[in-house]
Design an enzyme around this catalytic site. Sequence first.
Site, PDB file in Angstrom:
ATOM      1  N   THR A  12       0.892  -0.916  -0.091  1.00 17.90           N
ATOM      2  CA  THR A  12       0.258  -0.061   0.459  1.00 17.90           C
ATOM      3  C   THR A  12       0.701   1.191  -0.062  1.00 17.90           C
ATOM      4  O   THR A  12       0.501   2.397  -0.005  1.00 17.90           O
ATOM      5  CB  THR A  12      -1.071   0.144   1.348  1.00 17.90           C
ATOM      6  OG1 THR A  12      -0.208  -0.128   2.770  1.00 17.90           O
ATOM      7  CG2 THR A  12      -1.850  -1.219   1.297  1.00 17.90           C
ATOM      8  N   TYR A  14       4.192   4.040  -1.158  1.00 18.49           N
ATOM      9  CA  TYR A  14       4.586   4.622  -2.183  1.00 18.49           C
ATOM     10  C   TYR A  14       5.276   3.507  -3.022  1.00 18.49           C
ATOM     11  O   TYR A  14       4.374   4.155  -4.279  1.00 18.49           O
ATOM     12  CB  TYR A  14       5.648   5.674  -1.866  1.00 18.49           C
ATOM     13  CG  TYR A  14       5.905   6.829  -2.594  1.00 18.49           C
ATOM     14  CD1 TYR A  14       5.300   7.955  -3.073  1.00 18.49           C
ATOM     15  CD2 TYR A  14       7.315   7.633  -2.900  1.00 18.49           C
ATOM     16  CE1 TYR A  14       4.933   9.167  -3.744  1.00 18.49           C
ATOM     17  CE2 TYR A  14       7.248   7.901  -4.098  1.00 18.49           C
ATOM     18  CZ  TYR A  14       6.675   9.040  -5.003  1.00 18.49           C
ATOM     19  OH  TYR A  14       5.984   9.955  -5.648  1.00 18.49           O
ATOM     20  N   VAL A  15       6.207   3.044  -2.720  1.00 23.23           N
ATOM     21  CA  VAL A  15       6.816   2.380  -4.267  1.00 23.23           C
ATOM     22  C   VAL A  15       6.063   1.629  -4.364  1.00 23.23           C
ATOM     23  O   VAL A  15       5.728   0.603  -5.012  1.00 23.23           O
ATOM     24  CB  VAL A  15       8.004   2.038  -3.346  1.00 23.23           C
ATOM     25  CG1 VAL A  15       8.773   0.902  -5.015  1.00 23.23           C
ATOM     26  CG2 VAL A  15       9.152   3.075  -3.547  1.00 23.23           C
ATOM     27  N   GLY A  16       5.293   0.217  -3.267  1.00 22.36           N
ATOM     28  CA  GLY A  16       4.992  -0.807  -3.069  1.00 22.36           C
ATOM     29  C   GLY A  16       3.169  -1.144  -3.681  1.00 22.36           C
ATOM     30  O   GLY A  16       3.255  -1.472  -5.155  1.00 22.36           O
ATOM     31  N   ARG A  35      -1.647  -7.473   6.466  1.00 19.83           N
ATOM     32  CA  ARG A  35      -1.052  -7.177   8.341  1.00 19.83           C
ATOM     33  C   ARG A  35      -2.063  -6.838   8.889  1.00 19.83           C
ATOM     34  O   ARG A  35      -2.618  -5.963   8.756  1.00 19.83           O
ATOM     35  CB  ARG A  35       0.707  -6.234   7.976  1.00 19.83           C
ATOM     36  CG  ARG A  35       1.354  -6.564   8.215  1.00 19.83           C
ATOM     37  CD  ARG A  35       2.679  -5.739   7.841  1.00 19.83           C
ATOM     38  NE  ARG A  35       2.936  -5.497   8.754  1.00 19.83           N
ATOM     39  CZ  ARG A  35       3.836  -4.224   8.940  1.00 19.83           C
ATOM     40  NH1 ARG A  35       4.083  -3.987   8.402  1.00 19.83           N
ATOM     41  NH2 ARG A  35       4.030  -4.451   9.946  1.00 19.83           N
ATOM     42  N   LYS A  44      -5.203   2.718   3.457  1.00 22.01           N
ATOM     43  CA  LYS A  44      -4.984   0.935   3.653  1.00 22.01           C
ATOM     44  C   LYS A  44      -5.735  -0.011   3.066  1.00 22.01           C
ATOM     45  O   LYS A  44      -5.518  -0.692   2.441  1.00 22.01           O
ATOM     46  CB  LYS A  44      -3.858   0.797   4.635  1.00 22.01           C
ATOM     47  CG  LYS A  44      -2.660   1.648   4.500  1.00 22.01           C
ATOM     48  CD  LYS A  44      -1.111   1.461   5.697  1.00 22.01           C
ATOM     49  CE  LYS A  44      -0.338   1.899   5.650  1.00 22.01           C
ATOM     50  NZ  LYS A  44       0.631   1.593   6.736  1.00 22.01           N
ATOM     51  N   LYS A 138      20.203  -1.152   5.473  1.00 20.29           N
ATOM     52  CA  LYS A 138      20.246  -1.950   3.966  1.00 20.29           C
ATOM     53  C   LYS A 138      21.320  -2.716   4.304  1.00 20.29           C
ATOM     54  O   LYS A 138      21.240  -3.733   3.674  1.00 20.29           O
ATOM     55  CB  LYS A 138      20.335  -1.038   2.855  1.00 20.29           C
ATOM     56  CG  LYS A 138      18.758  -0.366   2.585  1.00 20.29           C
ATOM     57  CD  LYS A 138      19.134   0.917   1.851  1.00 20.29           C
ATOM     58  CE  LYS A 138      17.272   1.141   1.647  1.00 20.29           C
ATOM     59  NZ  LYS A 138      17.290   2.141   0.338  1.00 20.29           N
ATOM     60  N   ARG A 142      21.487  -6.970   3.971  1.00 19.16           N
ATOM     61  CA  ARG A 142      21.570  -8.078   2.830  1.00 19.16           C
ATOM     62  C   ARG A 142      22.853  -9.067   3.691  1.00 19.16           C
ATOM     63  O   ARG A 142      22.675  -9.713   2.691  1.00 19.16           O
ATOM     64  CB  ARG A 142      22.904  -6.824   2.176  1.00 19.16           C
ATOM     65  CG  ARG A 142      21.836  -5.819   0.924  1.00 19.16           C
ATOM     66  CD  ARG A 142      23.113  -5.275   0.221  1.00 19.16           C
ATOM     67  NE  ARG A 142      22.169  -4.191  -0.732  1.00 19.16           N
ATOM     68  CZ  ARG A 142      23.035  -3.561  -1.586  1.00 19.16           C
ATOM     69  NH1 ARG A 142      24.335  -3.822  -2.124  1.00 19.16           N
ATOM     70  NH2 ARG A 142      22.698  -3.278  -2.278  1.00 19.16           N
TER      71      ARG A 142
END
Length: 312
Positions: A12, A14-16, A35, A44, A138, A142
Amino acid sequence: MGKSKVLVVGGTGYVGRRIVKASLEHGHETFILQRPEIGLDIEKLQILLSFKKQGAILVEASFSDHKSLVDAVKLVDVVICTMSGVHFRSHNLLTQLKLVEAIKDAGNIKRFLPSEFGMDPALMGHALEPGRVTFDEKMTVRKAIEEANIPFTYISANCFAGYFAGNLSQMKTLLPPRDKVLLYGDGNVKPVYMDEDDVATYTIKTIDDPRTLNKTVYLRPPENILTHKELIEKWEELIGKQLEKNSISEKDFLSTLKGLDFASQVGVGHFYHIFYEGCLTNFEIGENGEEASELYPEVNYTRMDQYLKVYV
């Protein structure tokens, strides 16, 4: 071979929501993690239900319930996580470690794309405090992915146009100035500006591509590699007016960090690396990377003069 089934975590956002849209448009069976923490967030929920109408499958699972995550992961081939790492909105990058554990235990995932979509954190070990926290987290994710031998693709999408182009890269606004503009240094450092819908398109194209397995994919379409000056010039051409330009030196820009709240300090640090240091284009893509527009020349990506037209 059929197209991979995809689970989007953060569908839900901005990118998703763009990733979900692109996945559906490219014919992937698309699952979205729903969720229980959504609670009374009606906006959402409406986004999730609209995707359900378009054919997406909602899967209920919680980060506080490991088994539910494992069960969700077992339904698909590819997991794409788009949880926010933006400090002035929400910041949940390390929550992905629970997702990594679920993927590890499920044992069936052919590709995991963690929440990256910005600068390559592997190249930001020198980043300023406190902004480096984004890159450090990040890299922690990784490390967990690679230690678990989970197949991956990392997407380095550089500057989202909504945050960096529509405002001519001015901080504290999302709209372009019409009279005066602040220029970072001489304005000749080259960032890369990306329409967010194009980010989603390139991302989905990587997931079944053997060329991108265990690699970083950099989104660097050549016509969107622009200096700050060039971006401003595109806007000036559209509005038929020259803006008054005031330059701020590297030293003066860094001095603005003092007294700012944490989220703003993070933002200033990132702007410094992008617009003074040139961290998005000051390196060659090595053998562990690929460039998206070279891999997928069929994508007619949005140029920034075209992108800016809606702001006129």
